[in-house]
Design a protein around this motif. Sequence first.
Motif, PDB file in Angstrom:
ATOM      1  N   GLU A 138       1.074  -0.867  -0.180  1.00 55.37           N
ATOM      2  CA  GLU A 138      -0.179  -0.103   0.216  1.00 55.37           C
ATOM      3  C   GLU A 138       0.479   1.258   0.561  1.00 55.37           C
ATOM      4  OE1 GLU A 138      -3.203   0.561  -0.303  1.00 55.37           O
ATOM      5  OE2 GLU A 138      -3.310   2.685  -0.208  1.00 55.37           O
ATOM      6  N   ASN A 147       1.255   2.076  -4.451  1.00 57.40           N
ATOM      7  CA  ASN A 147       0.282   3.136  -5.074  1.00 57.40           C
ATOM      8  C   ASN A 147       0.387   4.368  -5.604  1.00 57.40           C
ATOM      9  OD1 ASN A 147      -2.641   4.377  -4.363  1.00 57.40           O
ATOM     10  ND2 ASN A 147      -2.428   3.933  -2.200  1.00 57.40           N
ATOM     11  N   LYS A 170      -1.884   6.655  -6.337  1.00 67.10           N
ATOM     12  CA  LYS A 170      -1.894   7.723  -6.260  1.00 67.10           C
ATOM     13  C   LYS A 170      -1.455   8.686  -5.781  1.00 67.10           C
ATOM     14  CE  LYS A 170      -5.374   4.924  -4.848  1.00 67.10           C
ATOM     15  NZ  LYS A 170      -6.341   4.005  -4.292  1.00 67.10           N
ATOM     16  N   GLU A 171      -1.899   9.968  -5.115  1.00 69.93           N
ATOM     17  CA  GLU A 171      -1.170  10.605  -4.370  1.00 69.93           C
ATOM     18  C   GLU A 171      -0.341  10.826  -3.958  1.00 69.93           C
ATOM     19  OE1 GLU A 171      -3.973   9.809  -1.144  1.00 69.93           O
ATOM     20  OE2 GLU A 171      -5.309   9.118  -2.125  1.00 69.93           O
ATOM     21  N   HIS A 216      -2.988   4.903   1.574  1.00 68.20           N
ATOM     22  CA  HIS A 216      -4.676   5.564   1.473  1.00 68.20           C
ATOM     23  C   HIS A 216      -4.647   4.533   3.281  1.00 68.20           C
ATOM     24  CE1 HIS A 216      -8.910   5.431   0.506  1.00 68.20           C
ATOM     25  NE2 HIS A 216      -8.825   5.929   1.771  1.00 68.20           N
ATOM     26  N   TYR A 217      -5.430   6.049   4.293  1.00 69.24           N
ATOM     27  CA  TYR A 217      -5.320   5.171   5.322  1.00 69.24           C
ATOM     28  C   TYR A 217      -7.324   5.324   5.702  1.00 69.24           C
ATOM     29  CZ  TYR A 217      -5.839   4.832  10.339  1.00 69.24           C
ATOM     30  OH  TYR A 217      -6.665   4.582  11.963  1.00 69.24           O
ATOM     31  N   THR A 276      -4.930  -1.603   1.335  1.00 65.04           N
ATOM     32  CA  THR A 276      -5.435  -0.229   1.901  1.00 65.04           C
ATOM     33  C   THR A 276      -5.800  -0.686   3.433  1.00 65.04           C
ATOM     34  OG1 THR A 276      -6.109   0.692   0.060  1.00 65.04           O
ATOM     35  CG2 THR A 276      -6.919   1.338   1.893  1.00 65.04           C
ATOM     36  N   SER A 314      -4.422  -0.267   6.709  1.00 68.09           N
ATOM     37  CA  SER A 314      -5.202   0.957   8.293  1.00 68.09           C
ATOM     38  C   SER A 314      -5.146   0.325   9.492  1.00 68.09           C
ATOM     39  CB  SER A 314      -6.261   0.830   7.164  1.00 68.09           C
ATOM     40  OG  SER A 314      -5.741   1.682   6.543  1.00 68.09           O
TER      41      SER A 314
END
Length: 351
Positions: free
Chosen positions: A188, A192, A194-195, A200-201, A245, A249
């Motif tokens: 993750e 990842n 993205k961003e 992503h949490y 994710t 998390s």
Amino acid sequence: MICLGIESTAHTFGIGIVDDKLPKEKKIIANVKDSVTTKTGGIIPAKAADHHVDVCDAVLRNALAKANLKLEDVDVIAYSQSPGIGHCLRIGAMFARIISLKYNKPLVGVNHCIAHLEIGRLVTEAKDPVLLYLSGANTQVIAYEGKKYRIFGETLDIGIGNFIDTFARELGLGFPGGPMVEKLAKAEVENNPKENKTPHYIELPYCVKGMDVNFGGILTNLKHKIKKMNEAREKAHHTPFTHETLCYSAQETVFAMMVEVAERALAHCDKKELLLGGGVACNKRLQEMCDKMCKARGAKMFVPANEFLIDNAAMIAWLGLLQYKAGDKLKIEDAGIKPYLRTDDIEVTWR
Ligand code: ATP
Ligand code: FE2
């Protein structure tokens, strides 16, 4: 003096041998084990006990061969007496009594949780640490104060490893789940797209009450999310969560809870050393979080090698030797098991 230790609190049957004549880094002369593994589900006590009966002889021979010793050369026999699964503990205690009677050797009963702490003091430079003990069944923050190893914080329901394993089973990752969850959480962070690679949490319940923690609510929350994810997949809809994710998390949340409690124990006891123990402590992300916390408050983190983090018999032999030298010795009729004995019920005579 040579001590042979027997570990049998849960899924592992092990024999360790220590010789205190040797220098610190060479004292452990054997650390052999055989563990129950399952493809699905957890351990069944009676089956684990059968496993221990099946392997005890081979594990003993193997350990003696590694140490190049005969049973006659051993001075004292130690066994894990508490805490643990009754079925499993009983096999170790029986085996210890048989050897003790046959070879006329003194017997010592050892607490498994304290053994995790004492082996850490042997194999690292930690002198008076707070132990963060994170295994399958146990989740405790332990430190020495006033002649006892006191529990400053602990889980109020399941152990953190059982939490991770159940969560992993829900995701279909197999047992033990810890290493797979660690791998996916890392993915993750690293993969990842993205961003700007920001992981992503997903917000999860954060369950610290005073110095204690619990995992049941987080597990239920995660089960709901897994269900949603699976339903969306079946309908070929966009899934709100990925495996990665959820693993990321879950890890961030429960590790942060443990770091918080460990930090408060360090502050309360005014200690400067944090020692890790238990199978979950093999996790590199947990180690990184603990290290950051320690550095921020001028403390030092100590992490034994994996073979001494997970359940092992060298730690039983080592604590047995310390106890025996301090005058501890069991009569054969008292050499039973104490599955529910707590760490802070034990009077520390050896330091
Ligand atoms: P105890 O009897 O002391 O409770 P245990 O029998 O559960 O211990 P351990 O070997 O101390 O056994 O720990 C096993 C646990 O460690 C399992 O729950 C496993 O998923 C977990 N574990 C192993 N490696 C990792 C890892 N890299 N990250 C997180 N958890 C891990
Ligand atoms: Fe353990």
